[in-house]
Design an enzyme around this catalytic site. Structure first.
Site, PDB file in Angstrom:
ATOM      1  N   GLU A   1      39.517  35.131  34.667  1.00 43.39           N
ATOM      2  CA  GLU A   1      40.247  35.395  35.910  1.00 43.39           C
ATOM      3  C   GLU A   1      41.573  34.632  35.913  1.00 43.39           C
ATOM      4  O   GLU A   1      41.604  33.427  36.102  1.00 43.39           O
ATOM      5  CB  GLU A   1      39.406  35.008  37.134  1.00 43.39           C
ATOM      6  CG  GLU A   1      38.170  35.862  37.307  1.00 43.39           C
ATOM      7  CD  GLU A   1      38.483  37.325  37.510  1.00 43.39           C
ATOM      8  OE1 GLU A   1      39.502  37.662  38.168  1.00 43.39           O
ATOM      9  OE2 GLU A   1      37.711  38.157  37.010  1.00 43.39           O
TER      10      GLU A   1
ATOM     11  N   GLU B   1      38.217  32.679  45.625  1.00 41.92           N
ATOM     12  CA  GLU B   1      38.489  33.334  44.343  1.00 41.92           C
ATOM     13  C   GLU B   1      37.185  33.597  43.586  1.00 41.92           C
ATOM     14  O   GLU B   1      37.012  34.648  42.962  1.00 41.92           O
ATOM     15  CB  GLU B   1      39.437  32.476  43.505  1.00 41.92           C
ATOM     16  CG  GLU B   1      39.998  33.184  42.313  1.00 41.92           C
ATOM     17  CD  GLU B   1      40.788  34.436  42.661  1.00 41.92           C
ATOM     18  OE1 GLU B   1      40.505  35.497  42.052  1.00 41.92           O
ATOM     19  OE2 GLU B   1      41.677  34.370  43.520  1.00 41.92           O
TER      20      GLU B   1
ATOM     21  N   GLU C   1      33.841  41.724  42.786  1.00 39.50           N
ATOM     22  CA  GLU C   1      34.391  42.686  41.836  1.00 39.50           C
ATOM     23  C   GLU C   1      33.389  43.008  40.725  1.00 39.50           C
ATOM     24  O   GLU C   1      33.260  44.161  40.317  1.00 39.50           O
ATOM     25  CB  GLU C   1      35.692  42.155  41.240  1.00 39.50           C
ATOM     26  CG  GLU C   1      36.851  42.193  42.213  1.00 39.50           C
ATOM     27  CD  GLU C   1      38.150  41.692  41.614  1.00 39.50           C
ATOM     28  OE1 GLU C   1      38.140  41.172  40.466  1.00 39.50           O
ATOM     29  OE2 GLU C   1      39.177  41.819  42.300  1.00 39.50           O
TER      30      GLU C   1
END
Length: 145
Positions: free
Chosen positions: A48, A89, A96
């Protein structure tokens, strides 16, 4: 008045969880929990880009905090806002991943899930930036007086 009856419900956690004894109490479970948490951090760090960016920003903010010798309450604000960014985050990454696991095709609700998770990160970023401005702008202004 209706009487409350106890209902026995057997919950299956899935064959993998049961075969690995992942939900048994004890010290081994605690150690495994830490390992899983570190695995999640490692995955997010390696995959990420935005998490890496946030970690870099936190390092810069902490350097400013040390350099400006901020007060204990300002430290609390600074660290809590940084943690909020990292937590959102990580939640965004997990949402996701679940959406990608459920469907590979475009679906409007998958877009909503991903976009709102991303928006949560954006809101946390804005809140942190605002709080950091409150902490650091007076310190920066005092340098020029």
């Amino acid at each position: 008045m209706a009487s409350k009856k106890k209902v026995n419900v057997e919950v299956s956690r899935g064959k993998y969880v049961e075969s690995q004894n992942l939900k048994q109490l004890g010290f081994k479970r605690l150690l495994r929990s830490f390992k899983f948490s570190f695995d999640g951090l490692k995955y997010a760090y390696l995959h990420e880009q935005s998490l890496i960016l946030h970690v870099i920003v936190m390092a810069v903010i902490i350097a400013f905090a040390v350099g400006f010798n901020i007060t204990p309450i300002q430290w609390v604000i600074t660290l809590i806002m940084g943690a909020l960014i990292l937590v959102t985050e990580l939640f965004n990454t997990s949402i996701e991943a679940v959406v990608d696991m459920v469907t590979e095709e475009f679906h409007p609700l998958a877009k909503v899930a991903k976009d709102t998770a991303s928006a949560a990160c954006f809101v946390a970023d804005l809140m942190a930036a605002g709080m950091w401005l409150v902490v650091f702008v007076p310190k920066i202004i005092s340098l020029f007086r």
